[in-house]
Design an enzyme around this catalytic site. Structure first.
Site, PDB file in Angstrom:
ATOM      1  N   GLU A   1       0.864  -1.145   0.109  1.00 27.79           N
ATOM      2  CA  GLU A   1      -0.053  -0.136  -0.174  1.00 27.79           C
ATOM      3  C   GLU A   1       0.774   1.163   0.188  1.00 27.79           C
ATOM      4  OE1 GLU A   1      -2.523   0.793   3.356  1.00 27.79           O
ATOM      5  OE2 GLU A   1      -3.964   1.799   1.890  1.00 27.79           O
TER       6      GLU A   1
ATOM      7  N   ASP B   1      -3.459  11.798  -2.410  1.00 26.42           N
ATOM      8  CA  ASP B   1      -3.772  13.081  -2.554  1.00 26.42           C
ATOM      9  C   ASP B   1      -4.176  13.738  -3.595  1.00 26.42           C
ATOM     10  OD1 ASP B   1      -2.788  14.146   0.354  1.00 26.42           O
ATOM     11  OD2 ASP B   1      -1.190  12.711  -0.326  1.00 26.42           O
TER      12      ASP B   1
END
Ligand SMILES: C[S@@+](CC[C@H](N)C(=O)[O-])C[C@H]1O[C@@H](n2cnc3c(N)ncnc32)[C@H](O)[C@@H]1O
Length: 242
Positions: free
Chosen positions: A70, A145
């Site tokens: 991840e 983001d």
């Protein structure tokens, strides 16, 4: 007077450098749970990973199991939950923000999982340096983001060069799972991955929500703000890798 320090050429990265100040419970987790943190050699900046760095994952985990990676795991909501439900897999989270890593460590401790390790570094560097070609079973990038301003789009994690890297590291039956709550980023991701010769969309368009994925902090914020969640899931196209 000492020698002037060589200036560090700042590369474009997908994260913001933030204060590493922790609350007391994060500080406790950080100090007590370091055995789950894998340290790697850096280049000029503390979040970089030296291109020559190496980690022997079967030694780290004490076994050979399918590896899930991840990038930008945040406070570990997803990895702690999925690792607990999948003890047959090993999980490596990259996260640059130390307080979030501390929260990840305490969630993993509470979940009682032994199959998670965290690297406090740029996951793009880490994926390139620390994983062999075709050695990763799944790559997750959940709620990266969004970098809204056009001039910041170059900082978005999902790009064609990053997709080239992911395509090289995933195994033949590997999966790249993604999710975002920003429609324009979701469309940009689909554009990059649908055009990429190495990937095939596992669904005709958006993927259904992956039932194993617990709701993360950022997902909850997006939902509370009324935004739609877009899941995506890509596999490796046979013969399509660059
Ligand atoms: C918007 S947050 C989402 C966190 C988490 N996935 C969630 O859903 O709650 C994005 C996270 O990715 C981290 N991040 C961004 N780029 C990264 C990179 N290249 N390597 C490691 N962490 C990164 C940031 O520090 C931040 O914690």
């Amino acid at each position: 007077m000492g020698e002037p320090r060589p200036s560090v050429q700042r590369e474009v990265v997908s994260f913001v450098r933030r204060s590493a100040r922790m609350n007391p419970s994060q500080a406790r987790a950080w100090n007590e749970l370091q055995h789950w943190v894998v340290r790697v050699p850096t280049r000029q900046t503390s979040t970089s990973v030296d291109a020559g760095a190496h980690v022997d994952w079967p030694i780290v985990f004490g076994r050979r199991a399918p590896l899930v990676v991840e990038i930008g795991g945040g406070t570990g909501d997803v990895i702690a939950g999925v690792a607990a439900r999948h003890p047959e897999r090993d999980f490596v989270a990259f996260e640059v923000f130390q307080p979030a890593v501390a929260s990840t460590l305490s969630k993993c401790a509470r979940a009682g999982v032994g199959n998670v390790r965290v690297v406090v570094a740029n996951g793009v560097d880490g994926l390139a340096a620390l994983f062999d070609e075709q050695s990763v079973a799944e790559l997750w990038t959940f709620f990266p983001d969004p970098w809204h301003k056009t001039r910041h789009h170059k900082r978005r994690l999902v790009s064609t060069p990053f997709a080239d890297l992911v395509a090289s590291r995933l195994s033949a039956d590997g999966l790249w799972r993604l999710a975002t709550d920003w429609e324009d980023y979701a469309l940009a991701i689909r554009d990059v991955l649908d055009r990429h010769p190495g990937f095939v969309n596992r669904f005709a368009g958006w993927a259904p929500r992956w039932e194993d994925r617990p709701q993360s902090r950022y997902e909850a914020k997006g939902v509370a703000a009324g935004r739609t969640i877009y899941d995506l899931c890509y596999g490796i196209r046979k013969g399509g890798r660059r």
